[in-house]
Design a protein around this motif. Structure first.
Motif, mmCIF file in Angstrom:
data_model
loop_
_atom_site.group_PDB
_atom_site.id
_atom_site.type_symbol
_atom_site.label_atom_id
_atom_site.label_comp_id
_atom_site.label_asym_id
_atom_site.label_seq_id
_atom_site.Cartn_x
_atom_site.Cartn_y
_atom_site.Cartn_z
ATOM 1 N N ASP A 30 0.820 -1.216 0.000
ATOM 2 C CA ASP A 30 0.000 0.000 0.000
ATOM 3 C C ASP A 30 0.852 1.264 0.000
ATOM 4 N N GLY A 31 2.182 1.102 -0.043
ATOM 5 C CA GLY A 31 3.078 2.245 -0.059
ATOM 6 C C GLY A 31 3.291 2.872 1.301
ATOM 7 N N LYS A 32 3.101 2.116 2.350
ATOM 8 C CA LYS A 32 3.277 2.622 3.713
ATOM 9 C C LYS A 32 4.465 1.936 4.376
ATOM 10 N N VAL A 33 5.127 2.677 5.265
ATOM 11 C CA VAL A 33 6.306 2.136 5.954
ATOM 12 C C VAL A 33 5.916 0.962 6.851
ATOM 13 N N VAL A 34 6.831 -0.003 6.896
ATOM 14 C CA VAL A 34 6.724 -1.158 7.791
ATOM 15 C C VAL A 34 8.017 -1.217 8.585
ATOM 16 N N LEU A 35 7.903 -1.350 9.888
ATOM 17 C CA LEU A 35 9.085 -1.500 10.720
ATOM 18 C C LEU A 35 9.493 -2.965 10.721
ATOM 19 N N LEU A 36 10.735 -3.238 10.359
ATOM 20 C CA LEU A 36 11.240 -4.608 10.358
ATOM 21 C C LEU A 36 11.771 -4.996 11.721
ATOM 22 N N THR A 37 11.999 -4.016 12.558
ATOM 23 C CA THR A 37 12.393 -4.223 13.944
ATOM 24 C C THR A 37 11.884 -3.030 14.737
ATOM 25 N N GLU A 38 11.645 -3.210 16.005
ATOM 26 C CA GLU A 38 11.190 -2.092 16.828
ATOM 27 C C GLU A 38 12.285 -1.571 17.737
ATOM 28 N N GLU A 39 13.281 -2.402 18.009
ATOM 29 C CA GLU A 39 14.376 -1.977 18.859
ATOM 30 C C GLU A 39 15.665 -1.968 18.052
ATOM 31 N N ILE A 40 16.490 -0.980 18.328
ATOM 32 C CA ILE A 40 17.766 -0.887 17.621
ATOM 33 C C ILE A 40 18.899 -0.800 18.639
ATOM 34 N N SER A 41 20.025 -1.313 18.254
ATOM 35 C CA SER A 41 21.191 -1.262 19.140
ATOM 36 C C SER A 41 21.797 0.136 19.085
ATOM 37 N N ASP A 42 22.575 0.457 20.088
ATOM 38 C CA ASP A 42 23.262 1.750 20.101
ATOM 39 C C ASP A 42 24.207 1.872 18.910
ATOM 40 N N ALA A 43 24.775 0.760 18.488
ATOM 41 C CA ALA A 43 25.697 0.778 17.353
ATOM 42 C C ALA A 43 24.988 1.134 16.047
ATOM 43 N N ASP A 44 23.738 0.673 15.890
ATOM 44 C CA ASP A 44 22.982 0.947 14.663
ATOM 45 C C ASP A 44 22.239 2.278 14.711
ATOM 46 N N ARG A 45 22.114 2.849 15.884
ATOM 47 C CA ARG A 45 21.275 4.042 16.045
ATOM 48 C C ARG A 45 21.625 5.202 15.104
ATOM 49 N N PRO A 46 22.890 5.602 14.963
ATOM 50 C CA PRO A 46 23.168 6.746 14.080
ATOM 51 C C PRO A 46 22.666 6.536 12.649
ATOM 52 N N ARG A 47 22.880 5.363 12.115
ATOM 53 C CA ARG A 47 22.458 5.071 10.730
ATOM 54 C C ARG A 47 20.935 5.041 10.622
#
Length: 64
Positions: A30-47
């Protein structure tokens, strides 16, 4: 741990988020965002945060 949030009603399907963090975001049929994860690590946070900021509709955010 930081959590991703998405306002699906605000999403316009630009897909900028996928370019920056394809492991965290996707676009459904439908062209809407889907979250593939809800939590992110501190290492991935900036990206992932940069990908969220690239959303022209401001549909994405990160909650601490």
């Amino acid at each position: 741990m930081p959590r991703l949030l998405a306002d699906v009603k605000a999403c316009q399907g630009y897909g900028n988020c996928i370019t920056g963090a394809p492991d965290a975001y996707d676009i459904d049929d439908d062209g809407k965002v889907v979250l593939l994860t809800e939590e992110i690590s501190d290492a991935d946070r900036p990206r992932v945060e940069e990908a969220a900021r690239s959303c022209p509709a401001n549909a994405l955010s990160i909650e601490d």
